[in-house]
Design an enzyme around this catalytic site. Sequence first.
Site, mmCIF file in Angstrom:
data_model
loop_
_atom_site.group_PDB
_atom_site.id
_atom_site.type_symbol
_atom_site.label_atom_id
_atom_site.label_comp_id
_atom_site.label_asym_id
_atom_site.label_seq_id
_atom_site.Cartn_x
_atom_site.Cartn_y
_atom_site.Cartn_z
ATOM 1 N N SER B 70 -2.911 4.396 -5.901
ATOM 2 C CA SER B 70 -2.302 3.893 -7.131
ATOM 3 C C SER B 70 -1.011 4.676 -7.336
ATOM 4 O O SER B 70 -0.915 5.530 -8.211
ATOM 5 C CB SER B 70 -3.331 4.155 -8.250
ATOM 6 O OG SER B 70 -3.053 3.438 -9.412
ATOM 7 N N GLU B 71 -0.018 4.368 -6.492
ATOM 8 C CA GLU B 71 1.141 5.265 -6.392
ATOM 9 C C GLU B 71 1.880 5.446 -7.713
ATOM 10 O O GLU B 71 2.329 6.553 -8.033
ATOM 11 C CB GLU B 71 2.107 4.787 -5.299
ATOM 12 C CG GLU B 71 1.615 5.075 -3.885
ATOM 13 C CD GLU B 71 0.581 4.080 -3.387
ATOM 14 O OE1 GLU B 71 0.420 3.008 -4.031
ATOM 15 O OE2 GLU B 71 -0.071 4.355 -2.366
ATOM 16 N N PHE B 94 2.131 8.656 3.031
ATOM 17 C CA PHE B 94 3.291 8.137 3.765
ATOM 18 C C PHE B 94 4.402 7.829 2.765
ATOM 19 O O PHE B 94 4.131 7.229 1.723
ATOM 20 C CB PHE B 94 2.935 6.847 4.511
ATOM 21 C CG PHE B 94 2.005 7.047 5.679
ATOM 22 C CD1 PHE B 94 2.493 7.108 6.974
ATOM 23 C CD2 PHE B 94 0.627 7.165 5.485
ATOM 24 C CE1 PHE B 94 1.635 7.293 8.052
ATOM 25 C CE2 PHE B 94 -0.234 7.356 6.556
ATOM 26 C CZ PHE B 94 0.272 7.421 7.849
ATOM 27 N N ASP B 96 6.532 5.683 2.802
ATOM 28 C CA ASP B 96 6.611 4.229 2.613
ATOM 29 C C ASP B 96 5.898 3.810 1.316
ATOM 30 O O ASP B 96 6.286 2.845 0.670
ATOM 31 C CB ASP B 96 5.934 3.519 3.788
ATOM 32 C CG ASP B 96 6.372 4.094 5.125
ATOM 33 O OD1 ASP B 96 7.062 3.382 5.861
ATOM 34 O OD2 ASP B 96 6.033 5.262 5.425
ATOM 35 N N HIS B 137 4.793 2.070 7.838
ATOM 36 C CA HIS B 137 4.361 3.465 7.958
ATOM 37 C C HIS B 137 5.401 4.334 8.657
ATOM 38 O O HIS B 137 5.109 5.457 9.023
ATOM 39 C CB HIS B 137 3.025 3.562 8.716
ATOM 40 C CG HIS B 137 1.854 3.064 7.930
ATOM 41 N ND1 HIS B 137 1.642 1.730 7.692
ATOM 42 C CD2 HIS B 137 0.841 3.722 7.305
ATOM 43 C CE1 HIS B 137 0.535 1.584 6.973
ATOM 44 N NE2 HIS B 137 0.030 2.773 6.714
#
Lengths: 327, 333
Positions: B70-71, B94, B96, B137
């Site tokens: 849950s960035e 990552f 990304d 990635h």
Amino acid sequence: MTTDSKWGKETLRQMLLIRNFEETADKLTLRGKVPGGMHNSSGQEAVAVGVMSALDPKDVIATTHRSHHHTIAKGMPVNIVMAELFTKATGCSGGRGASMHLADVENGHFGGNGIVGAGVGIAMGAAVGIKQMGHKKVAVGFVGDGGVNTGRTWEAVNMAVIYKLPLIIIVDNNQYAVETFVERVTGGNDIAKRGAGFGLPSFTIDGQDVEEVHKYTLEARNRALAGEGPTFINALTYRYYGHNVGEKGQYRTQEEIADWRSHRDPIDRFSAKLISEGALTQADYEAMINSVAKEIEEAVDFAEKSPLPDVSTILDGVDSGLLGASK
Amino acid sequence: MSTTTPTTPTTQQNPTYSEAFQSGVREEMKLNPNIFILGTDLVERGGHFAQVKGIAQEFGVDRVKDSPISEAAMVAAGLGSAMYGCHPIIDLNFIDFSLGAMDEIINQAAKIRFMFNRPVPLVIRATSGVALGGAHHCNSLESLFAHTAGLSVAVPSRAYDVKGLIKTALRSPDPVIFLMHKKLSGVRGEIGDENTFIPFGSANKVKSGKDAAIISYGYTIVSAQKAAQNLAEQGIDVEIIDLRTLYPLDTDTINETVQKFGRVVVADEAPMFGSITAEIAATASEANFKHLKGPIIRVGAARAPLSANPQMSEAAIPSVNDLVEAVKKVMSY
């Protein structure tokens, strides 16, 4: 239930102060005094004052692009708020923020925000900090009916639930996301039900009733302090003016606005209650109206006379410079 | 430029690049009770690159928190708690995945000190750079963060720098993007002690040379060392400068290097268009034009998403031979 006279008078005075501030600032914005314009919260006073009167002054809030009412209710002096709207050096953000970026982090105001939905995440993070440090405080994240359609709001709600954070989420639901009616863009059309889906106490309440807002917030705060985690409150309210100052709104009728103003106005309702209960006389009320008007007049004078920020400071405070200090 | 190059040779007893991170974080966590780590799969597994292995067992789950994927909420948790007074490390695994939290990073964390005069002591750690894994990635997003006022960016290439830089980051009141190259995770090297702090904005001279210089960072330093060996066989002695951080950028060392050789290659594995190598080449050329014997040559990746196919992925980024050819080109002027 009878209202405590002292609390009632202070609460009413706060709402009057906000109303006068907003209507005055709106006119000044039309005269070009507020760079970037402002978002008027007239009509939504009970949400701000009801919530804030249930908090401790050290509790944390993080809010939205429409945050003058939250900021004044949180206790920031109106002259400092007005000076920030004018982007003066004496404003709370030194003129770097204006209407959308009011803050006083030291005193628990973690900022208004130009990004819809961002406030709940910041308040959730503050609640993480409160819990990490073992403090007895809560954080309150304000979001609008527009912000409840952003993913980041719900990510923050979920995280608050799983970590049992001392967080209260308040939807300051004025029913229009800029110019779009909430029902047209809200799947399921039940915001509190969305909250409940995350497994936390979730309520829809009358945001025009300052005592109801106060009561639900107080209960939520007690749950949070008892370690029971977050609460979600969808407070139904209404804004009397456009999204931004000067807007010519075609998206709602004048009848609708007049109906909310004449039948559900939070100040009229609460003052009538206090007068009927004998907690306030008509003369007290008029004196109160005059007193807040004078306070706002002085705030405008302060803002007008305040210096502009020094443009040579535009690079100051971008970062501390300490990362490379020992070079 | 710093003179912190380890003096003893690398041995199998030395810690890995990931263990160097653990070491620096452990030392700072012992001293500062307000440091905590939040990310996915940290407690049991120790992170996907073993970067925090054993730390939860030592410090407890209040200070090493497993998070949902849950960035936006992860970075918001770091941002709000940093404003409150903690010093969080948000581990995004990552880089990304940071794109799901760009508002929290760029609009919020980077700007709060400027607008509200409030420090945001927040470390966002992630792996970066090209390895296997394809388009989602293998992004190299460091230029984007270096471009953003209010953020600092660390890009260590060896264990020593990982530890020294994370320790500095954990004493800093500002948000730091800490990018660790995934292909370096297991590479061993000497590390400093508890008092070794590497200031941001101090490049490291990896190798001295007489003829030309390669300025780079991250995994490309490994490629540059191989290129230098190859060039030595051809009689060209190349110097290698590791920037270690992209903001603050060690412009003093960059300028000295350009003035010393007049023949410089700037290399990384990010797409070249609009990259940090463009910034370095442009500003170094403006500042040192009269010292240049020819243009500063850039080496970087194609402006294309990375492919999962290993050969296609390799073809998109600079090879050792590309670096050799670039140095020979600057030598031709």
